[in-house]
Enzyme design. Structure first.
Site, PDB file in Angstrom:
ATOM      1  N   ASP A   1       3.283  -6.424   3.562  1.00 58.11           N
ATOM      2  CA  ASP A   1       2.896  -5.310   4.437  1.00 58.11           C
ATOM      3  C   ASP A   1       3.296  -5.546   5.885  1.00 58.11           C
ATOM      4  O   ASP A   1       2.666  -5.038   6.807  1.00 58.11           O
ATOM      5  CB  ASP A   1       1.381  -5.043   4.322  1.00 58.11           C
ATOM      6  CG  ASP A   1       0.976  -3.769   5.061  1.00 58.11           C
ATOM      7  OD1 ASP A   1       1.838  -2.917   5.296  1.00 58.11           O
ATOM      8  OD2 ASP A   1      -0.218  -3.647   5.400  1.00 58.11           O
TER       9      ASP A   1
ATOM     10  N   GLU B   1      -5.092   1.904   2.776  1.00 61.29           N
ATOM     11  CA  GLU B   1      -5.064   0.651   3.543  1.00 61.29           C
ATOM     12  C   GLU B   1      -5.242   0.922   5.029  1.00 61.29           C
ATOM     13  O   GLU B   1      -5.954   0.205   5.733  1.00 61.29           O
ATOM     14  CB  GLU B   1      -3.736  -0.086   3.315  1.00 61.29           C
ATOM     15  CG  GLU B   1      -3.642  -1.473   3.971  1.00 61.29           C
ATOM     16  CD  GLU B   1      -3.184  -1.486   5.419  1.00 61.29           C
ATOM     17  OE1 GLU B   1      -3.313  -2.529   6.073  1.00 61.29           O
ATOM     18  OE2 GLU B   1      -2.714  -0.438   5.913  1.00 61.29           O
ATOM     19  N   GLU B   2      -4.566   1.968   5.492  1.00 62.72           N
ATOM     20  CA  GLU B   2      -4.539   2.236   6.941  1.00 62.72           C
ATOM     21  C   GLU B   2      -5.919   2.594   7.481  1.00 62.72           C
ATOM     22  O   GLU B   2      -6.167   2.502   8.675  1.00 62.72           O
ATOM     23  CB  GLU B   2      -3.527   3.346   7.264  1.00 62.72           C
ATOM     24  CG  GLU B   2      -2.076   2.998   6.906  1.00 62.72           C
ATOM     25  CD  GLU B   2      -1.462   1.932   7.806  1.00 62.72           C
ATOM     26  OE1 GLU B   2      -2.167   1.378   8.662  1.00 62.72           O
ATOM     27  OE2 GLU B   2      -0.254   1.644   7.633  1.00 62.72           O
TER      28      GLU B   2
ATOM     29  N   ASP C   1       6.164   0.988   6.499  1.00 55.55           N
ATOM     30  CA  ASP C   1       4.736   0.647   6.380  1.00 55.55           C
ATOM     31  C   ASP C   1       4.058   1.661   5.501  1.00 55.55           C
ATOM     32  O   ASP C   1       3.630   2.709   5.968  1.00 55.55           O
ATOM     33  CB  ASP C   1       4.122   0.608   7.772  1.00 55.55           C
ATOM     34  CG  ASP C   1       2.659   0.182   7.737  1.00 55.55           C
ATOM     35  OD1 ASP C   1       2.193  -0.271   6.679  1.00 55.55           O
ATOM     36  OD2 ASP C   1       1.986   0.333   8.771  1.00 55.55           O
TER      37      ASP C   1
ATOM     38  N   HIS D   1       0.829  -1.218   0.000  1.00 52.73           N
ATOM     39  CA  HIS D   1       0.000   0.000   0.000  1.00 52.73           C
ATOM     40  C   HIS D   1       0.857   1.259   0.000  1.00 52.73           C
ATOM     41  O   HIS D   1       1.910   1.310   0.627  1.00 52.73           O
ATOM     42  CB  HIS D   1      -1.041   0.011   1.110  1.00 52.73           C
ATOM     43  CG  HIS D   1      -0.513   0.008   2.515  1.00 52.73           C
ATOM     44  ND1 HIS D   1      -0.167   1.153   3.180  1.00 52.73           N
ATOM     45  CD2 HIS D   1      -0.310  -1.012   3.391  1.00 52.73           C
ATOM     46  CE1 HIS D   1       0.221   0.835   4.416  1.00 52.73           C
ATOM     47  NE2 HIS D   1       0.155  -0.456   4.569  1.00 52.73           N
TER      48      HIS D   1
ATOM     49  N   HIS E   1       3.926   2.897  12.627  1.00 51.38           N
ATOM     50  CA  HIS E   1       2.988   4.008  12.808  1.00 51.38           C
ATOM     51  C   HIS E   1       3.542   5.130  13.681  1.00 51.38           C
ATOM     52  O   HIS E   1       2.783   5.821  14.357  1.00 51.38           O
ATOM     53  CB  HIS E   1       1.660   3.513  13.395  1.00 51.38           C
ATOM     54  CG  HIS E   1       0.903   2.582  12.486  1.00 51.38           C
ATOM     55  ND1 HIS E   1      -0.339   2.088  12.786  1.00 51.38           N
ATOM     56  CD2 HIS E   1       1.202   2.058  11.264  1.00 51.38           C
ATOM     57  CE1 HIS E   1      -0.757   1.305  11.807  1.00 51.38           C
ATOM     58  NE2 HIS E   1       0.170   1.260  10.873  1.00 51.38           N
TER      59      HIS E   1
HETATM   60 ZN   LIG Z   1       0.712  -1.332   6.386  1.00 50.53          ZN
END
Ligand SMILES: [Zn+2]
Ligand SMILES: [Zn+2]
Lengths: 493, 493
Positions: B385, B357-358, B323, B311, B455
């Site tokens: 991912d 995606e998130e 990520d 993503h 994140h």
């Molecule tokens: Zn991800």
């Protein structure tokens, strides 16, 4: 060599003031050939100590086996377990970080004064010291080109601030002082960003301490230094920096490894980088502070001292739990454990919690100036200031004879399998003594994570492990007690 | 079991459309007893595939040995090495993080569209998707009691904001939902702080996703959640959270492990904690975005697809390099490597860079809705991912027969010693397909550091290792090429 060996040996004999000395002198008188061998360090001697003396020393130290086990049991398995951790957590949660010159530091010192008195320690007192007072104030950095990006910074200790409107300038990224020299003509009017690789703390920290001076020498208007850290989660790591007479003072801050690397990549692509740096940093007049002292007074040679220590001040981020709350609190715990067991060593066991270590061992230097007149009474100076993670032994600086004794002392920690005696016992707060010939020891522990958290917002109780602190305190207590209680002071070179 | 086995076997035979199927049918017809054994999974069969077919399959896959070596050489040792890292660094340094609904994400999509065209890939296009648009705005938290302490926070995705003056309230610290239930009567009007221990991501993340709802149910006015992270250097780690119909929406943010633990300690000492929380978070109307698609069109079965993906969106902190920049860029790299070698598989190799995606696989869900009509043409869906650290193999979901084939395919990566085929191939963006029966694979890599950075502001290129990305891209290219080029699609259950 022989003369030196002889002198060392003679010094050693001279320091003996007891029956063992007489025995050795008699032995020497009747056994001149043996003494010569002793002084020249031949085969029958280990580390320059005569077999007989060494054997006696071994036996004396071995006789502390039960005491060592009692200390270990109390600290690691008994009712004192987790006490140093809990005490530390309470202090740092209550007070927060403790920067030199701050109200927090003075509050912590007052709390510790009360804590040590309530703990029943002796001669609890505060020794006045004048310390630096620097504050970072508000600070921020924003990359304006090639894109807007808020840059995490921490101003470096002693840095000047910027004008209120900040400094906005193009960036010159270098990866070494050598590169800065080669590209000196590009630096004028720029913000120098150092993206030096992390080799290890002692080799890499020069960029933090000297980065501003070197940048200023080539006309830079500010410098931003990649944090000296072995891991980063976008964490800036502050610390002291040093201006130099005759070189213009420019504002300087640390940035994260991440931003230093990103700007280095951008620069290598020929991208122009512009940063706006705002720092409200300011140095105020020196202020009053204290080294915090407590003792268990010696029963036989109260004027002689084994000193255990850590520093109570910290940077103004995180909680100063690791640097050096842990060292300070296992030092306190060493005395608590010994007191709890009803022990009183022959020599005085003195706890010192230094102030303003982070500003360059300021409290420790003034302590040394005041007390060095009694230097001959200091058997051993100990400091824990590189973490209280799982210890593996000691780092030690002293004569070979003293080292041999320390190795025997550490064999008492065989139940914990913590017996190493490495070199380099130095530490900022005990260096003055060590340089003047006093044996010195630092706790040797697992440094793996130390520079993840050092001088960052991440230096908190979360880093600390109560079980590791128990073990570190046991090591600290056994070593300090046995050395303080042995019949003789540690021999010097 | 037999019926099921028979059905499976029958399905498998049904899907064969070529000469091998005929051979097997003939074999079955003349060897009924053997077919029964085959379908009941007896000794002469490995994983439900007949010895003969399996042997042929092995030979077919083994014939890709030279191709696999060529891919590995180009990716790991040849002129393509470090390319995916360099391409990713350029994108994320240029654009920064790429939150759903942000200009950054759309800029990144446009850049990728150009990149893929310039790379000479085929059928490069953007597929429109409506995606959420949430912004955190300005946000801050300050502990007012027992002492002033600035608390690092990151608002959680989809959270509402506070009133402009903030929410000032006393804190209730709990370590679990169970404790929250037990202490429900204490929660009204408070800010609930969750200090749940970190077990692993999938078990612990419920506190981030459900923490606000559970707190609101017992009358809390806001919730602060300990970051779901395996290491912290005072780093908040954001992520999506979910409100529930009929439960009041309260503002919610993550805090650091350090602050969660500190408040937990304070609370256990009976200390009253008061926090002022300000969050400017706001949800805007859904906005336009795109899944980014490029292909190498199949030479023989162009309508059949092997899909490789990652993503392109990220959270709004750091660079979204890990990520999921890494996953997106090794997926692109897989196609680049195959193209560079002049290879064209029989089936179409399709790269999809998902959007949003998130926010819950938003782009992937809309892609599935649009394309599921052709589901029978999807041989394998792949997603990376969970990092592009050193891979050890694949995680795979599919029939036992498909697994046996994947194991043979992975044996082609023996030169890199990356041959594992574990279970659980699922990933947010490919789950729709997998649940509908399409075989699915995720990259299996060393996750040790993944949740250090996940994140957080620390998800940057500093985390990425070009050599590890080379290897991951090689795995990705070999698997996707071979599965796309084999004579038959992967068998389904
Ligand atoms: Zn991800
Ligand atoms: Zn220190």
């Amino acid at each position: 060599m022989l003369v030196l060996g002889g002198l060392t040996c003679f010094d050693y004999l001279n320091k003996k003031t007891n029956w063992k000395k007489m025995k050795l002198l008699i032995f020497a008188f009747f056994g001149g050939a043996h003494l010569l061998s002793l002084c020249s360090g031949k085969a029958i001697y280990k580390n320059g100590i005569s077999k007989r003396t060494f054997q006696e020393m071994k036996e004396e130290i071995a006789s502390y086996g039960d005491v060592a086990k009692a200390i270990i049991n109390l600290a690691v398995y008994g009712k004192a377990q987790n006490r140093s951790y809990e005490r530390l957590a309470l202090l740092v949660d209550t007070v927060g970080p403790r920067l030199s010159g701050s109200k927090n530091l003075e509050k912590a010192i007052q709390i510790m004064y009360q804590n040590l008195q309530q703990d029943g320690l002796e001669n609890v007192h505060l020794e006045p010291v004048r310390i630096p007072h620097w504050e970072r104030g508000e600070e921020s950095a924003v990359m304006l080109e090639p894109r807007i990006h808020k840059i995490a910074i921490l101003g470096l200790g002693s840095s000047i601030g910027t004008p209120p409107e900040g400094i906005t300038a193009e960036v010159l990224v270098v990866t070494s002082f050598d590169e800065l020299q080669r590209r000196a003509s590009e630096a004028r009017g720029k913000i120098v960003v150092y993206n030096q690789p992390y080799i290890n703390y002692s080799r890499t920290v020069q960029y933090r301490t000297q980065g501003a001076v070197e940048a200023a020498k080539v006309g830079a208007v500010a410098s931003l230094i990649r944090s000296v850290a072995s891991l980063s989660i976008y964490s800036p790591h502050t610390g002291i920096q040093e201006y130099q007479d005759g070189v213009p003072k420019i504002p300087t801050a640390c940035i994260t490894v991440e931003d230093a690397e990103m700007m280095s990549r951008m620069a290598s692509r020929g991208i122009k980088i512009v940063i706006q740096l705002k720092m409200g940093a300011k140095t105020y007049p020196d202020t009053d502070s204290f080294n915090t002292v407590a003792e268990i007074t010696g029963s036989k040679y109260p004027e002689q001292v084994v000193l255990v220590s850590g520093h109570l001040d910290s940077w103004d981020v995180g909680q100063g739990a690791m640097d050096d709350g842990g060292g300070a609190f296992i030092s306190w715990e060493a005395l608590s454990l010994i007191k709890d067991l009803g022990l009183r060593p022959k020599r005085t066991l003195r706890l010192v919690l230094w102030t303003a270590e982070e500003q360059g061992g300021v409290g420790a230097f003034q302590y040394y100036q005041l007390h060095k007149v009694n230097i001959s009474n200091y058997s051993l100076v100990m400091e824990s200031d590189t973490g209280t993670f799982l210890p593996t032994g000691l780092q030690f600086t002293g004569s070979e004879k003293a080292r041999a004794i320390m190795e025997e002392v550490m064999s008492l920690l065989q139940p914990l399998n913590i017996t190493q005696v490495l070199s380099h016992g130095e530490g900022t707060d005990i260096n003055f003594w060590i340089q003047a010939g006093v044996p010195g020891a630092s706790l040797l522990d697992d440094l793996y994570k130390y520079f993840f958290f050092h001088h960052s917002h991440g230096d908190t109780m979360t880093v600390m492990d109560p079980k590791q602190m128990n073990v570190a305190a046991a090591v600290w207590a056994v070593v300090s007690y046995v050395v303080a209680d042995m019949e003789e002071m540690l021999p010097r070179s």
